[in-house]
Write an enzyme that holds these catalytic residues in place. Sequence first.
Site, PDB file in Angstrom:
ATOM      1  N   PHE A  88      47.289 -83.334 -74.687  1.00  0.00           N
ATOM      2  CA  PHE A  88      47.425 -84.588 -73.962  1.00  0.00           C
ATOM      3  C   PHE A  88      48.396 -85.470 -74.751  1.00  0.00           C
ATOM      4  CE2 PHE A  88      46.042 -88.922 -72.783  1.00  0.00           C
ATOM      5  CZ  PHE A  88      46.374 -88.844 -71.447  1.00  0.00           C
ATOM      6  N   ASP A 134      42.766 -83.938 -84.146  1.00  0.00           N
ATOM      7  CA  ASP A 134      42.549 -84.591 -82.852  1.00  0.00           C
ATOM      8  C   ASP A 134      41.364 -83.867 -82.217  1.00  0.00           C
ATOM      9  OD1 ASP A 134      42.435 -85.436 -80.232  1.00  0.00           O
ATOM     10  OD2 ASP A 134      44.607 -85.543 -79.970  1.00  0.00           O
ATOM     11  N   HIS A 151      38.352 -83.473 -77.837  1.00  0.00           N
ATOM     12  CA  HIS A 151      37.617 -82.534 -76.982  1.00  0.00           C
ATOM     13  C   HIS A 151      36.431 -81.909 -77.707  1.00  0.00           C
ATOM     14  CE1 HIS A 151      41.791 -81.476 -74.977  1.00  0.00           C
ATOM     15  NE2 HIS A 151      41.457 -82.738 -74.817  1.00  0.00           N
ATOM     16  N   GLN A 168      36.618 -91.489 -73.619  1.00  0.00           N
ATOM     17  CA  GLN A 168      37.205 -91.832 -72.318  1.00  0.00           C
ATOM     18  C   GLN A 168      36.337 -91.207 -71.227  1.00  0.00           C
ATOM     19  OE1 GLN A 168      39.079 -89.250 -70.575  1.00  0.00           O
ATOM     20  NE2 GLN A 168      39.614 -90.568 -68.850  1.00  0.00           N
ATOM     21  N   LYS A 211      35.527 -87.427 -71.008  1.00  0.00           N
ATOM     22  CA  LYS A 211      35.186 -86.665 -72.206  1.00  0.00           C
ATOM     23  C   LYS A 211      33.695 -86.301 -72.264  1.00  0.00           C
ATOM     24  CE  LYS A 211      39.407 -86.377 -73.860  1.00  0.00           C
ATOM     25  NZ  LYS A 211      40.284 -87.465 -73.607  1.00  0.00           N
ATOM     26  N   ARG A 213      40.861-108.505 -91.211  1.00  0.00           N
ATOM     27  CA  ARG A 213      39.869-109.448 -91.709  1.00  0.00           C
ATOM     28  C   ARG A 213      38.666-108.735 -92.329  1.00  0.00           C
ATOM     29  NH1 ARG A 213      37.177-114.119 -87.850  1.00  0.00           N
ATOM     30  NH2 ARG A 213      36.872-115.611 -89.538  1.00  0.00           N
ATOM     31  N   TYR A 220      39.141-117.144 -92.513  1.00  0.00           N
ATOM     32  CA  TYR A 220      40.388-116.617 -91.940  1.00  0.00           C
ATOM     33  C   TYR A 220      41.373-116.132 -92.993  1.00  0.00           C
ATOM     34  CZ  TYR A 220      38.199-118.684 -87.936  1.00  0.00           C
ATOM     35  OH  TYR A 220      37.283-118.997 -86.977  1.00  0.00           O
ATOM     36  N   ARG A 278      38.418-103.087 -82.040  1.00  0.00           N
ATOM     37  CA  ARG A 278      36.975-102.916 -82.235  1.00  0.00           C
ATOM     38  C   ARG A 278      36.277-102.430 -80.962  1.00  0.00           C
ATOM     39  NH1 ARG A 278      37.872-108.102 -84.501  1.00  0.00           N
ATOM     40  NH2 ARG A 278      37.011-108.958 -82.578  1.00  0.00           N
TER      41      ARG A 278
HETATM   42  C1  LIG Z   1      41.672 -87.942 -74.208  1.00  0.00           C
HETATM   43  C2  LIG Z   1      42.557 -87.511 -75.333  1.00  0.00           C
HETATM   44  C3  LIG Z   1      43.079 -88.412 -76.263  1.00  0.00           C
HETATM   45  C4  LIG Z   1      43.052 -89.908 -76.084  1.00  0.00           C
HETATM   46  O1  LIG Z   1      41.876 -90.492 -75.862  1.00  0.00           O
HETATM   47  P1  LIG Z   1      41.736 -91.849 -74.982  1.00  0.00           P
HETATM   48  O2  LIG Z   1      40.371 -92.282 -75.338  1.00  0.00           O
HETATM   49  O3  LIG Z   1      41.903 -91.468 -73.558  1.00  0.00           O
HETATM   50  O4  LIG Z   1      42.778 -92.806 -75.451  1.00  0.00           O
HETATM   51  C5  LIG Z   1      43.762 -87.920 -77.357  1.00  0.00           C
HETATM   52  N1  LIG Z   1      43.968 -86.611 -77.509  1.00  0.00           N
HETATM   53  C6  LIG Z   1      43.516 -85.701 -76.621  1.00  0.00           C
HETATM   54  C7  LIG Z   1      43.778 -84.263 -76.869  1.00  0.00           C
HETATM   55  C8  LIG Z   1      42.823 -86.130 -75.490  1.00  0.00           C
HETATM   56  O5  LIG Z   1      42.416 -85.227 -74.586  1.00  0.00           O
END
Ligand SMILES: *Cc1c(COP(=O)(O)O)cnc(C)c1O
Length: 352
Positions: free
Chosen positions: A54, A125, A128, A151, A154, A183, A190, A200
Amino acid sequence: MGGTEVESFEREFAGYHGAQHALAVTNGTHALELALQAMGVGPGTEVIVPGFTFISSSQAAQRIGAVAVPVDVDPDTYCVDVAAAAAAITSRTRVIMPVHMAGLIADMDGLDKLAADSGVQLLQDAAHAHGAQWQGKRVGELGSVAVFSFQNGKLMTAGEGGAVLFPDEEMYEQAFLRHSCGRPRTDRRYHHQIAGTNMRMNEFSAAVLRAQMTRLDAQIEVRGQRWQAFSDLLAQIPGVRPQSGDPRADRNPHYMAMFRLPGWSEERRNLLVDRLVEAGIPAFAAFRAIYRTAAFWETGAPAESVDAVAERCPNVEAISQDCVWLHHRTLLASEQDLADTAAIVAELVATG
Ligand SMILES: *Cc1c(COP(=O)(O)O)cnc(C)c1O
């Protein structure tokens, strides 16, 4: 007082994955940006990413001023090819970003060795890969920084959301500052210490995610059993080649049920996907090669032509055209439903 859900979620999520620290953030793309920044990525540096992923994997690097360098993937696991990553390392490379495609962990032994030999860091990453394991180890136990997404689509979701796991206190503290406008936690005057932004996670999302963690293991169990039976059925269909694993990736949460139709054109594959959808199956075309999008070339692209990148990524070229995936809810259905799904795939492949 802001509440305690985010902190509790971070502790539980880190514990579940065997990591020292977790930082909950707004989404997975931001999580990648934050992690890369904490690892020293910025202008003048390069990040190696699989060409089949992605687009957030490459966009996160490009967005913070780095160059994203796509490399080839394995034709069966669809995860980054270690030799291809090794060949792409230059003096500017800071990070190699394996993507655990559909929950199947990339070759972390090969990548760890490459990282140790080259001095380049790894960023997993794991968008998944909630709950995935490599040789019995969870993502947070593998010694590198890892990023998750929550997301909508997922395996755990709060509509949007993300997290970064850190094996290292210093990087975690730095990322904490950056994700909260620079911060410190206890600041009341501040005194913003470093440049940052607001990434966040909110309390409501964290509460939803805490509830979702209680059902993740049971769902992984069911999907694992179903995939075993379903991939056997798929493998019996002439011309169909299901995603297949490295046995060292010994726990797979199955974010997608993926299979290839080697030799099929993109157009023919897309027609099949349309017919599967018409038959009621939640089917999708797999990711386009990241370097075959307009977005990739806007900023932070390597000084190469598309054709040159494509030529060194033959498996990305093939998979992005001939691969289909089914939504993970398919793998929560009954065995009979899955047998019916496989029969529909067989029929439509035969006539497609
Ligand atoms: C969904 C996804 C992301 C990004 O996640 P979001 O929460 O949608 O920003 C990054 N890498 C891979 C492989 C993804 O499938």
